[in-house]
Design a protein around this motif. Structure first.
Motif, short mmCIF file in Angstrom:
data_model
loop_
_atom_site.label_atom_id
_atom_site.label_comp_id
_atom_site.label_asym_id
_atom_site.label_seq_id
_atom_site.Cartn_x
_atom_site.Cartn_y
_atom_site.Cartn_z
N ALA A 1 9.75 8.95 -5.16
CA ALA A 1 8.26 8.54 -4.92
C ALA A 1 9.80 7.93 -3.41
O ALA A 1 8.95 6.75 -2.73
CB ALA A 1 9.08 7.24 -5.45
N GLN A 2 10.79 7.35 -3.93
CA GLN A 2 11.93 7.12 -2.74
C GLN A 2 11.75 8.58 -1.50
O GLN A 2 12.51 7.28 -0.65
CB GLN A 2 13.71 7.05 -3.48
CG GLN A 2 13.64 6.00 -4.49
CD GLN A 2 14.92 6.03 -5.26
OE1 GLN A 2 15.23 6.48 -5.99
NE2 GLN A 2 15.82 5.05 -4.91
N ALA A 3 11.64 9.12 -1.87
CA ALA A 3 12.00 9.98 -0.24
C ALA A 3 10.31 10.23 0.13
O ALA A 3 11.02 10.05 1.53
CB ALA A 3 12.00 11.59 -1.31
N ALA B 1 11.09 6.81 1.85
CA ALA B 1 11.82 6.90 3.07
C ALA B 1 10.95 7.93 4.44
O ALA B 1 11.45 6.99 5.46
CB ALA B 1 13.27 7.92 2.84
N ALA B 2 9.90 8.08 4.24
CA ALA B 2 9.29 8.70 5.07
C ALA B 2 8.40 7.91 5.63
O ALA B 2 8.01 8.38 7.01
CB ALA B 2 8.63 9.99 4.78
N THR B 3 8.43 6.46 5.20
CA THR B 3 7.12 5.57 5.59
C THR B 3 7.53 4.73 6.66
O THR B 3 8.98 4.32 6.92
CB THR B 3 6.26 5.05 4.25
OG1 THR B 3 7.80 3.96 4.77
CG2 THR B 3 6.13 5.45 4.08
N GLU B 4 7.32 4.38 7.62
CA GLU B 4 8.29 3.29 9.02
C GLU B 4 7.71 2.12 7.72
O GLU B 4 9.05 1.23 8.29
CB GLU B 4 7.05 3.47 10.32
CG GLU B 4 6.98 2.09 11.22
CD GLU B 4 6.84 1.02 11.06
OE1 GLU B 4 6.96 0.06 11.74
OE2 GLU B 4 5.81 0.83 10.34
N VAL B 5 7.24 1.86 7.51
CA VAL B 5 6.96 0.54 6.96
C VAL B 5 8.21 0.08 5.89
O VAL B 5 8.94 -0.68 6.36
CB VAL B 5 5.61 -0.27 6.92
CG1 VAL B 5 5.49 0.47 5.69
CG2 VAL B 5 5.95 -1.47 5.74
N ASN B 6 8.43 1.49 5.87
CA ASN B 6 9.78 1.62 4.72
C ASN B 6 11.28 0.70 5.49
O ASN B 6 11.71 0.49 4.70
CB ASN B 6 10.09 2.40 3.75
CG ASN B 6 11.29 1.97 2.24
OD1 ASN B 6 11.07 1.27 1.47
ND2 ASN B 6 12.29 2.62 2.68
N ALA B 7 11.76 1.58 6.00
CA ALA B 7 12.24 1.24 7.59
C ALA B 7 12.17 -0.54 8.28
O ALA B 7 13.55 -0.87 8.02
CB ALA B 7 12.14 2.44 8.39
N ARG C 1 0.87 -1.55 0.54
CA ARG C 1 -0.07 0.19 0.34
C ARG C 1 0.56 1.14 0.29
O ARG C 1 0.63 2.02 -0.97
CB ARG C 1 -0.84 -0.30 1.20
CG ARG C 1 -1.98 -0.90 1.20
CD ARG C 1 -2.91 -1.04 2.47
NE ARG C 1 -3.70 -1.93 2.33
CZ ARG C 1 -4.21 -3.34 2.97
NH1 ARG C 1 -2.81 -3.15 3.80
NH2 ARG C 1 -4.62 -4.25 2.73
N ALA C 2 2.43 1.18 0.98
CA ALA C 2 2.64 2.65 1.04
C ALA C 2 3.37 2.78 -0.68
O ALA C 2 3.74 4.24 -1.44
CB ALA C 2 3.85 2.39 2.25
N LEU C 3 4.08 1.45 -1.04
CA LEU C 3 4.57 1.69 -2.42
C LEU C 3 3.39 2.08 -3.37
O LEU C 3 4.03 3.06 -4.05
CB LEU C 3 4.86 0.78 -2.73
CG LEU C 3 5.99 -0.16 -2.27
CD1 LEU C 3 6.32 -1.36 -2.61
CD2 LEU C 3 7.18 0.54 -2.85
N ALA C 4 2.12 2.05 -3.96
CA ALA C 4 0.95 2.58 -3.96
C ALA C 4 0.95 3.77 -3.94
O ALA C 4 0.55 4.47 -4.69
CB ALA C 4 0.01 1.82 -4.19
N ALA C 5 1.22 4.00 -2.18
CA ALA C 5 0.35 5.76 -2.17
C ALA C 5 1.98 6.16 -2.60
O ALA C 5 1.08 7.63 -2.63
CB ALA C 5 0.13 5.01 -0.72
#
Length: 121
Positions: free
Chosen positions: A63-65, A68-74, A31-35
């Protein structure tokens, strides 16, 4: 929409584990990737660990930035970091080797004039 292709190198001894992890990507990661603007995103893995990624986005850096701001990505990047070689301390999402696009069929077809005869080359 811009097209991006990138390379990474997966550790050859962890190929099956890496592939298995991508059969069950966390729903909140998807969902984060899509958003955050990742479209038509695919990964292709060669038997020696060469990973080829393809993604479409208005702006990959943005898109990368945003990711990077999402918790799930970390959390996801921490899980994936051990699968890769050659990152020099960067996360997998920061270690992309971007390739330059030199041909796209749809782009070139769209620039062609309408054919005047069926046998035009």
């Amino acid at each position: 929409m811009n097209r991006y292709c990138f390379l990474l190198q997966v550790r050859p001894d962890r190929l099956e584990e890496y592939a298995a992890a991508h059969e069950r990507v966390w729903p909140d990661m998807l969902r984060a990737l899509a958003a955050t603007g990742w479209r038509n995103y695919s990964l292709f893995l060669r038997d020696d660990g060469l990973l080829v990624g393809y993604v479409e986005s208005p702006d990959l850096a943005a898109a990368q930035a945003a990711m990077a701001a999402t918790e799930v990505n970390a959390r996801w990047q921490a899980e994936m970091a051990g699968f890769f070689v050659g990152l020099d301390g960067r996360g997998p999402d920061e270690g992309f080797l971007l390739l330059r696009e030199v041909f796209n069929l749809d782009d070139q077809l769209s620039r062609l004039p309408a054919p005047t005869t069926p046998s035009e080359h």
